[in-house]
Design an enzyme around this catalytic site. Structure first.
Site: not given
Length: 403
Positions: A111-116, A118, A133, A221
């Site tokens: 996975g991936r997010g705005k800040y990291s 994974v 992470k 969140d």
């Protein structure tokens, strides 16, 4: 002596005059604001907040008091961080103990997010799976905050466990190492959940929320992406504490938190002294999506449209009552976009596909979460005591007796 007397006299007069000028110049959000008084000892007391200051305040401070005519405080766990020692919540002073990056190996991206980003990984020392992470470049303060919060919450019910913190020797990029959870994508899992499954997992999530709130922490969140469920083991973990923050009564927080579909009205109308109840709105949005099989439940195209979508369900009468209570005003453009709407009954969302998931107690529970006024929402502990979870509580009691 005479010089000291005259100097003291003129200094007091000057301070009084300065306070009067500042009060007149302070931008007012609303017309009916009780006056500030400055006594001749140099102490300023606000009749609005009851706060006493040992000197005359600058314009910004006065403006903040003027704007906060109705101070909002959490109904529960209000003073947790007031009572605790400073080093519990002072994450900026955290001295991070770095582990060895070579102890872990990346297996695959999950996975991936705005800040990291994974990854699934392996702990080379014991060959156990873990989650790695890798944080994108962000302020050190934000990294310290996430680490401090995870350390404080370690061992709490259904809180993802932080195992280690490492960083690359050359780039200094930090990574957080977590316990592994074999989670199913919520878009695949949720449509398969039974009525009891939903009750069970929401109850498990409430355990995590009540615990973090009791420790003086808001998650900020809550959404399906951050709730890992291993359905085979019936294990739930609340993850991604990157936006989490320590709650201090009366403090004004950034409203640019939470994901759009799960943002509470307080964020959308720029009420900054919000609290743990923000998480309860987000939970309510999640719950509505699960029982009505409508994901996301409030589908706004931007932040302004998000408030419009909420108003079309909860109505504008209660929105206006909320704004009036906290002496807030929508800007003209947003007010025009929101328009006027009557409240939509929850029954309007029931159809043949979701009828088996929507009971009277589910509707009552939802109705007590999705409230404009954050102070009217159920707390996590109150939510756990709701009749909707009677079956889950009974099963848990029975299980504990047999252990």
């Amino acid at each position: 002596m005479h010089l000291i007397f005259f100097f003291s006299y003129f200094l007091r007069r000057y301070l009084l005059l300065l306070c009067a000028i500042l009060i007149l110049r302070a931008p007012l959000a609303h017309s009916l604001i009780p006056p500030l008084t400055c006594v001749n000892t140099g102490t300023v007391e606000s009749d609005v907040t009851g706060i006493r200051f040992d000197r005359c305040l600058d314009t910004d401070s006065l403006a903040k008091i003027s704007l906060s005519t109705v101070m909002s405080k959490a109904r529960v766990y209000t003073d947790v961080n007031v009572i605790r020692p400073k080093d519990y919540w002072d994450y900026e002073s955290l001295n991070v103990q770095w582990g060895e990056q070579d102890d872990y190996e990346v297996v695959r991206k999950v996975g991936r997010g705005k800040y990291s980003e994974v990854f699934e990984g392996i702990n080379m020392n014991n060959n156990e799976k873990c989650i790695i992470k890798i944080l994108k470049p962000v302020k050190k303060k934000k990294i310290r905050r996430e680490i401090k919060i995870l350390q404080n919450l370690c061992g709490g019910p259904n809180i993802v466990k932080l195992l280690d913190v490492v960083r690359d020797q050359h780039s200094k990029t930090p990574s957080l190492i977590f316990e592994y959870v074999n989670s199913t994508d919520f878009k695949v899992l949720y449509p398969t959940l039974t009525d009891y499954d939903i009750r069970y997992y929401i109850y498990e999530l409430l355990k995590a929320l009540d615990f973090c709130h009791s420790q003086g922490i808001m998650h900020r969140d809550v959404k399906p992406h951050n709730v890992m469920i291993d359905h085979e083991l019936r294990k739930l973990r609340l993850i991604d504490w990157g936006l989490a923050e320590f709650y201090h009564p009366g403090k004004e927080y950034n409203v640019r938190v939470a994901s759009r579909y799960f943002k509470g009205p307080e964020l959308l109308v720029d009420l900054q002294d919000y609290d743990y109840s923000l998480d309860m709105w987000s939970l309510g949005c999640m719950f509505a999506g699960m029982i009505f099989r409508k994901e996301p439940f409030f589908y706004g195209h931007d932040n302004q449209d998000q408030l419009v979508k909420i108003a079309k369900v909860l109505g504008t009468d209660e929105l206006n009552a909320y704004l009036n209570k906290y002496q807030l005003e929508l800007d003209t453009q947003l007010e025009a976009l929101v328009g006027r709407h009557s409240r939509k009954p929850w029954s309007k969302f029931i159809n043949a596909d979701n009828r088996h998931l929507v009971s009277p107690e589910a509707i009552d529970y939802l109705d007590k979460l999705l409230r404009y006024d954050h102070q009217d929402r159920l707390t996590a502990k109150e939510a756990m005591a709701h009749p909707y979870f009677a079956q889950v509580r009974a099963a848990e009691s029975s299980r504990m007796r047999t252990q």
